[in-house]
Design a protein around this motif. Structure first.
Motif, mmCIF file in Angstrom:
data_model
loop_
_atom_site.group_PDB
_atom_site.id
_atom_site.type_symbol
_atom_site.label_atom_id
_atom_site.label_comp_id
_atom_site.label_asym_id
_atom_site.label_seq_id
_atom_site.Cartn_x
_atom_site.Cartn_y
_atom_site.Cartn_z
ATOM 1 N N GLU A 7 1.568 -0.609 3.120
ATOM 2 C CA GLU A 7 1.603 -0.436 1.662
ATOM 3 C C GLU A 7 1.860 1.032 1.297
ATOM 4 O OE1 GLU A 7 -1.409 -0.488 -2.184
ATOM 5 O OE2 GLU A 7 -2.037 -1.459 -0.313
ATOM 6 N N PHE A 8 1.179 1.912 2.013
ATOM 7 C CA PHE A 8 1.363 3.358 1.779
ATOM 8 C C PHE A 8 2.806 3.782 2.066
ATOM 9 C CE2 PHE A 8 1.300 7.660 3.689
ATOM 10 C CZ PHE A 8 0.862 8.387 2.593
ATOM 11 N N LEU A 9 3.351 3.332 3.200
ATOM 12 C CA LEU A 9 4.720 3.719 3.558
ATOM 13 C C LEU A 9 5.726 3.163 2.563
ATOM 14 C CD1 LEU A 9 4.649 3.297 7.450
ATOM 15 C CD2 LEU A 9 4.487 5.412 6.128
ATOM 16 N N ARG A 10 5.522 1.945 2.092
ATOM 17 C CA ARG A 10 6.458 1.394 1.110
ATOM 18 C C ARG A 10 6.371 2.178 -0.209
ATOM 19 N NH1 ARG A 10 8.888 -2.790 3.321
ATOM 20 N NH2 ARG A 10 7.765 -4.238 4.691
ATOM 21 N N ALA A 11 5.190 2.605 -0.580
ATOM 22 C CA ALA A 11 5.049 3.407 -1.802
ATOM 23 C C ALA A 11 5.735 4.765 -1.644
ATOM 24 C CB ALA A 11 3.565 3.595 -2.133
ATOM 25 N N VAL A 12 5.599 5.367 -0.463
ATOM 26 C CA VAL A 12 6.290 6.639 -0.207
ATOM 27 C C VAL A 12 7.798 6.438 -0.287
ATOM 28 C CG1 VAL A 12 6.762 8.422 1.511
ATOM 29 C CG2 VAL A 12 4.427 7.596 1.196
ATOM 30 N N ASP A 13 8.284 5.368 0.323
ATOM 31 C CA ASP A 13 9.720 5.097 0.315
ATOM 32 C C ASP A 13 10.247 4.936 -1.111
ATOM 33 O OD1 ASP A 13 12.241 4.349 1.761
ATOM 34 O OD2 ASP A 13 11.890 2.449 0.712
ATOM 35 N N ALA A 14 9.466 4.277 -1.960
ATOM 36 C CA ALA A 14 9.904 4.046 -3.342
ATOM 37 C C ALA A 14 9.933 5.324 -4.154
ATOM 38 C CB ALA A 14 8.973 3.029 -4.016
ATOM 39 N N ALA A 15 9.076 6.283 -3.797
ATOM 40 C CA ALA A 15 8.934 7.483 -4.628
ATOM 41 C C ALA A 15 9.625 8.716 -4.073
ATOM 42 C CB ALA A 15 7.439 7.788 -4.822
ATOM 43 N N ALA A 16 10.218 8.621 -2.884
ATOM 44 C CA ALA A 16 10.681 9.835 -2.189
ATOM 45 C C ALA A 16 12.191 10.033 -2.235
ATOM 46 C CB ALA A 16 10.202 9.807 -0.731
#
Length: 1197
Positions: A7-16
């Motif tokens: 979940e954390f990695l997907r959130a980073v991917d969406a925001a980076a």
């Protein structure tokens, strides 16, 4: 564990999106996570491998665990990116294998997995994790109670601070404060060893005594010309280089080095190199106010140097060396507002470890500012005369031995004592003699001649140097006519040049008339630096030589600087006519009739194409030309200038723009009018329509290349030219003038000059109206006029004239409808743009019920155009913009799902556009992301809303760093929204930080444009107050909300329909703060005003404001009840329930929860009034509506 990490990695991917290596690395891990699920063999091993990658990478990216700030961070992330992408490629190869081969190789999977895991673990180790991932220490534990969105935001903050700031901010500082060429120190010009020992010991002691807890000091060395002050300055820089922060060597007559305004910018640029926090602070100040970079010394000191004080290193001295302060002084300088006043009154406000060493002549215009000041340590001993006798002796012996040794001559020092005696301690006199001896084949004989024939004693330094210069010049071969001609040409060029040029460039300018070779072999070498090196710029030895040659020399040696500047004008024009390249790839870009703003970028011209003399001529021919006085323009210059303005002027404009910066022709034009009024060919060439059109197109290219200040200069030039061309009432020139004014308005707006932008577009529309009186049926004129009205509408909005803005866009729309009715294919695009703008203006004045038709029509047009477009996606940007506005409208009408659907389509379109052209479409993407976050919040999807606004803030920070005047307001909007999202997920401390930053930005914006930004400032103050109230800081909350309400009341006076709803919202927050502060009476009065506003507005627009009225009635019940007005409280809550029953009847899912709360409050009031049966009924109904949960309903608070 893996689920949270994923979940954390997907959130980073969406925001980076803004951080390529980070996004790529995380994307690699996510690809692996998805890909391993496709393996049908060794499933467990592949899943363990994928889980390991997810957990380790997530731990690495936790801001407080593995990802340290520092110069190596980007390199480490790139290493990880490369490793993950290699693993990704390996998996792709395995999965691409044919089934027959896979059956043979699958048994090797464990070996491959172990190898890839080892490679990955090696890459992870460079991060030196504080907590390694083990079976008993997983990502979930490391994350703790911190929500995933907040961890992502902190990660992006770290990237922003350590990557973007390290690159973008440094570039911004260097761009704002360009390096001043030649202003630094030179070890070859330092004092000889073992000279000035006592002086340097004193300076060293003064530097060592620096104490950051005290005040900054100046060490002043003032003595006559030629006493060795500059050599001392170079030596201080050399000996104390570990403490040296900056140095500036003024030189009279050299562009950039003879101007006090250049000093502090040069120092600030050097200070930025001391530490990253200093660089960031300077960058942040420039973000807020770019104009400080070009301001005078006073503002730069007060707004830049002083605010940096807390960040200056305090553990060592910070030395600044300023040489030849007198050579930067100009009669036009205003000492009371400039550098000298700072040195006298303000420099001591810097920390005490600042040590500023200044050298200057004892000039009576400068010394009063420095002498006898407590913070100025003045070196009292003379640098020349008896005091310097020992230093001169040391210098002479060392230097003379060098000369004799280099010429293989015996060491004959018989005249050394006489030389030292005759020098009277004047270093420049001795140095010049020794330089002269270096050029001689018989140095001892020449020394004897100089000392016996022409070395007067007991003369002032000026006279002593004059005598020596004349003696050296006397030794030249004046019988040679070629030498005489070359002397005047070369020395005249050296003194008249606006910037030093090399011998080879000088030879190229003058051609065969100059023999540089003869000069470099003559005694003149002793008076000039660089003469014996072909490609080194030539400088005079000392300022005293310039003064001698231009003021006091015998006629034979005298140089008329003005005359030679005029000569250089012709030489520059001649070489441009001969050698300015016309066939370089990329040139001619400003003469294109048609242009494509999708591909407008400045061509790159390689340095080899433009030779030094041609480049010098490009830069300085205008400055040399305007120095020619009336009556001194000969026929050859007229002919050359005529050819230049007729055949080379446009090419010159392009080359100087590309190689240096755009140069205005205004001074040349004024000079030509005054001096050449009888030469219509030159005047017409300078004011030609071709020049105007090229300036216009150059402005467009510069604008598209983000060179906004240069674009402004170019469009101002074009506009001025068109104004002159339009004086003959030519319809075509007036039309082009209107077009230029329209573009000028756009560029002025983008550089933050809002009122000037409005004035320009008003002038443009006025011209179009005049032209249409004579040709009302012209479709082109009507279309351009309507476009200018659209622009005028936007500019009126910018200054807060909302009603006028609406009227103007309605006028534009009327014209475009008429045009589109005649020729739909040609004007549908323009019609859609005006419909879109109309929807904006209707929203601005609060006429929301009228927005739907124009915005739906605009969207329909864009969709129809999209369906028949020649190029796929041709109208995606326009459709996305209208969908963005449509979403805002739907949200204002409480159509939550429809609003979300519209903005999601807009975001999808803009993500595709930004992926191809990020520089162009990232601002639009950020706008839609900001609105998507709002719509997700409206739909109670708070975590998703927070993730999206985190991405938005990161994107807008990057945009604002490059163009603060353009994007600081948009960054402030997103920071405000970030605060709201963080409050919605109970991250109040983080929300407070975001609110404080938003308020700080809005204060700056509102100070400059109060009408435009006061409402935004008020809203952010309200959000800040709310955070403070939740955190228990009631006094500060009350202070900020009172300021917000005061601002909003002023806005309501001008536009009540637009600003009363926001006033009511702020008043409600004020009432909450007053209640918390136990000011119950004032809180009740405030809530009564809230109810009054919503009652009046719901009468006019019931569909929009009836709910707000019920909400205010619900809340005032609390205030009335606790004020003892229980009957009034019961009346208010009864009315609230009645309104909410009506709302629930039409939209039960939206309003049932509010009705449940109101019924619970009604029950409490009825019970208190003794109506127990009615109270019980109300509570039962509240339970049914709220699924039996009344925990939060039974209190009146």
């Amino acid at each position: 564990m893996a689920k949270i990490a994923l979940e954390f990695l997907r959130a980073v991917d969406a925001a980076a999106d803004a951080f390529g290596p980070l996004k790529s690395a995380v994307g690699g891990a996510l690809y692996i996570a998805d890909a391993v699920q496709k393996f049908k063999t060794n499933e467990e091993g592949w899943m363990r491998f994928s889980t390991h990658i997810q957990d380790c990478l997530a731990c690495v990216l936790l801001p407080d665990n593995g990802l340290d700030t520092g110069d190596d961070m980007l390199a480490h992330v790139k290493t990880l990116e490369k490793t993950l992408n290699e693993i990704k490629s390996t998996i792709q190869i395995l999965q691409a294998q044919k089934r027959s081969k896979r059956i043979v190789t699958f048994f090797k999977d464990p070996e491959k997995i172990n190898g890839m895991r080892q490679t990955f673990d090696d890459a992870i180790r460079i991060f030196q994790l504080r907590h390694m991932v083990t079976a008993g220490n997983d990502f979930t534990k490391l994350l703790g109670q911190e929500p995933v969105p907040r961890a992502v935001e902190r990660l992006l903050e770290k990237f922003r601070d350590t990557i973007v700031n390290e690159i973008t901010v440094v570039d911004a500082v260097h761009s704002a404060f360009p390096n001043v060429a030649g202003a630094s120190w030179d070890p070859d010009r330092a004092c000889f060893a073992d000279t000035r020992v006592a002086l340097f010991d004193e300076i060293a002691a003064w530097i060592r005594a620096a104490d950051a807890q005290k005040s900054a000091e100046i060490f002043l060395i003032s003595d006559v010309a030629g006493s060795g002050k500059s050599a001392i300055a170079h030596t201080v820089c050399q000996r104390f280089r570990d403490s040296l922060v900056s140095c500036f060597f003024f030189t009279r007559g050299v562009a950039g080095r003879d101007d006090y305004n250049m000093l502090l910018g040069h120092v600030i640029r050097d200070l930025a190199a001391l530490s990253k926090p200093l660089t960031r602070k300077i960058g942040s100040i420039l973000e807020r106010d770019r104009t400080v970079a070009t301001a005078g010394p006073s503002r730069q000191f007060d707004d830049l140097l002083l605010p940096l004080s807390p960040l200056y290193p305090t553990d060592r001295p910070l030395v600044i060396v300023i040489d030849a302060l007198d050579e930067g002084y100009k009669p036009s300088d205003r000492p009371e507002a400039g550098l000298l006043t700072i040195l006298r009154d303000s420099i001591q406000r810097l920390p005490g470890n600042f040590r500023i060493l200044i050298t200057c002549r004892p000039d009576n215009k400068i010394m009063p500012f420095l002498e006898s000041k407590p913070h100025v340590v003045q070196f009292k001993r003379a640098l020349s005369g008896e005091a310097a006798h020992g230093d001169v002796k040391t210098y002479v012996y060392q230097r003379l031995r060098q000369i004799l040794t280099s010429k293989n001559l015996p060491e004959d020092l018989s005249y050394v004592s006489l030389l030292i005696e005759k020098s009277e301690g004047l270093f420049i006199w001795v140095a010049t003699i020794l330089n002269f001896l270096w050029t001689c084949t018989s140095p001892v004989r020449q020394l004897e001649r100089l000392l016996t024939e022409n070395s007067p004693s007991r003369l002032p330094a000026e006279s002593k140097m004059d005598s020596l210069y004349q003696a050296i010049l006397d030794s030249c071969n004046w019988d040679d006519e070629d030498f005489r001609v070359s002397y005047h040409l070369m020395m005249g060029t050296v003194l008249a040049a606006k910037s030093p040029i090399s011998a080879s460039a000088m030879q190229k300018l003058h051609g065969n008339t100059l023999s540089i070779g003869d000069m470099s072999r003559s005694p003149l070498r002793s008076l000039l630096y660089g003469l014996d090196a072909n490609d080194v710029p030539i400088h005079i030895l000392h300022l005293s030589l310039r003064e001698f040659l231009t003021l006091r020399a015998p006629n034979q040696y005298m140089i008329d600087e003005e005359k030679h500047s005029q000569k250089l004008a012709q030489l520059c024009i001649n070489i441009l006519n001969r050698e300015l390249p016309t066939d370089i790839p990329g040139l001619g870009f400003s003469t294109q009739e048609e242009y494509d703003d999708q591909t407008m970028s400045l061509p790159r011209i390689y340095i080899g194409y433009i030779a030094e003399p041609v480049l010098y001529a490009c830069r300085f021919w205008p400055a040399h030309l305007i120095s020619i006085k009336d009556g001194l323009v000969d026929e050859s210059l007229r002919t050359a200038l005529s050819f230049l303005v007729t055949n080379r002027l446009v090419i010159w404009m392009e080359v100087i723009t590309l190689k240096d910066q755009f140069q205005s022709l205004k001074e040349v034009q004024l000079w030509a009018q005054k001096t050449l009024d009888n030469d219509p060919a030159i005047i017409c060439g300078l004011y030609s329509e071709q020049v105007a059109q090229s300036a216009y197109n150059i402005a467009l290219y510069l604008y598209e290349s983000a060179s906004y200040d240069q674009a402004l200069l170019a469009i101002q030039e074009a506009t001025a030219l068109y104004e002159r061309l339009a004086e003959d009432d030519s319809a075509e020139c007036n039309q082009r003038l209107a077009m230029s004014l329209n573009t000028l308005s756009i560029i002025l707006f983008d550089v933050g000059q809002v009122h000037e932008a409005l004035n320009a577009i008003q002038n443009a529309t006025g011209i179009y109206e005049m032209l249409l009186k004579y040709d009302p049926g012209s479709e082109i004129l009507n279309a351009e006029y309507a476009g200018s009205l659209d622009n005028l509408s936007n500019r009126l909005y910018d200054v807060g004239q909302m009603t006028e803005a609406l009227e103007t866009v309605e006028k534009a729309l009327k014209i475009k409808r008429r045009l589109a009715a005649k020729e739909p294919a040609g004007f549908k695009v323009d019609l859609a743009k005006s419909l879109h703008n109309l929807s904006n203006r209707l929203y601005d004045v609060g006429r929301l019920d009228e927005i739907q038709d124009p915005i739906r029509e605009a969207i329909a047009i864009w969709r129809s155009l999209q369906a028949t477009a020649v190029y796929p996606g041709e109208f995606d940007a326009s459709l996305a913009l209208s969908l963005n506005n449509f979403s805002n409208y739907l949200a204002s009408m409480k159509q939550v799902s429809e609003a979300l659907e519209a903005i999601e389509e807009a975001v999808a379109l803009r993500r595709r556009l930004a992926a191809d052209e990020p520089a162009k479409f990232n601002p639009d993407l950020a706008m839609s992301l900001n609105n998507l976050s709002n719509r997700l919040s409206d739909a109670d999807r708070e975590t998703e809303a927070l993730n999206v606004i985190i991405e938005t803030v990161a994107l807008r920070r990057m945009l604002a760093r490059d163009r603060p005047a353009k994007f600081n307001d948009e960054l402030a909007v997103s920071l405000h929204n970030l605060s709201d999202c963080l409050q919605n997920v109970d991250q109040i401390a983080e929300a407070l930080t975001a609110s404080e930053e938003a308020v700080a930005l809005y204060r700056i914006l509102a100070a400059d444009r109060p009408t435009r930004y006061s409402a935004d400032l008020a809203g952010s103050l309200g959000s800040l107050a709310n955070c403070l109230l939740i955190l228990g800081n009631v006094p500060e909350a009350l202070k900020h909300i009172k300021e917000a309400v005061a601002l909003q009341r002023l806005l309501v006076i001008d536009l009540p329909a637009k600003h009363r709803p926001d006033l009511a919202s702020l008043l409600f927050k004020l009432a909450k703060c007053l209640t918390k502060a136990k000011h119950h009476t004032k809180a009740l009065e405030t809530m009564k005003e809230v109810v009054t506003i919503w009652r009046e507005m719901s009468t006019d627009q019931p569909e929009r404001y009836t709910y707000r009225l019920s909400w205010s009635l619900y809340n005032i019940t609390y205030n009335l009840f606790h004020a003892g007005q229980k009957t009034e409280a019961l009346t208010a809550i009864v009315e609230a329930v009645a309104i909410q029953r009506t709302l629930v009847a039409s939209e039960p899912e939206t309003y049932s929860e509010e009705l449940s709360s109101s019924l619970a409050r009604l029950s409490h009031c009825l019970y208190d009034a003794g109506q127990e049966e009615e109270a019980q009924k109300a509570m039962e109904e509240a339970k049914r509506l709220n699924d039996g949960n009344v925990t939060n309903l039974i209190t009146i608070s």
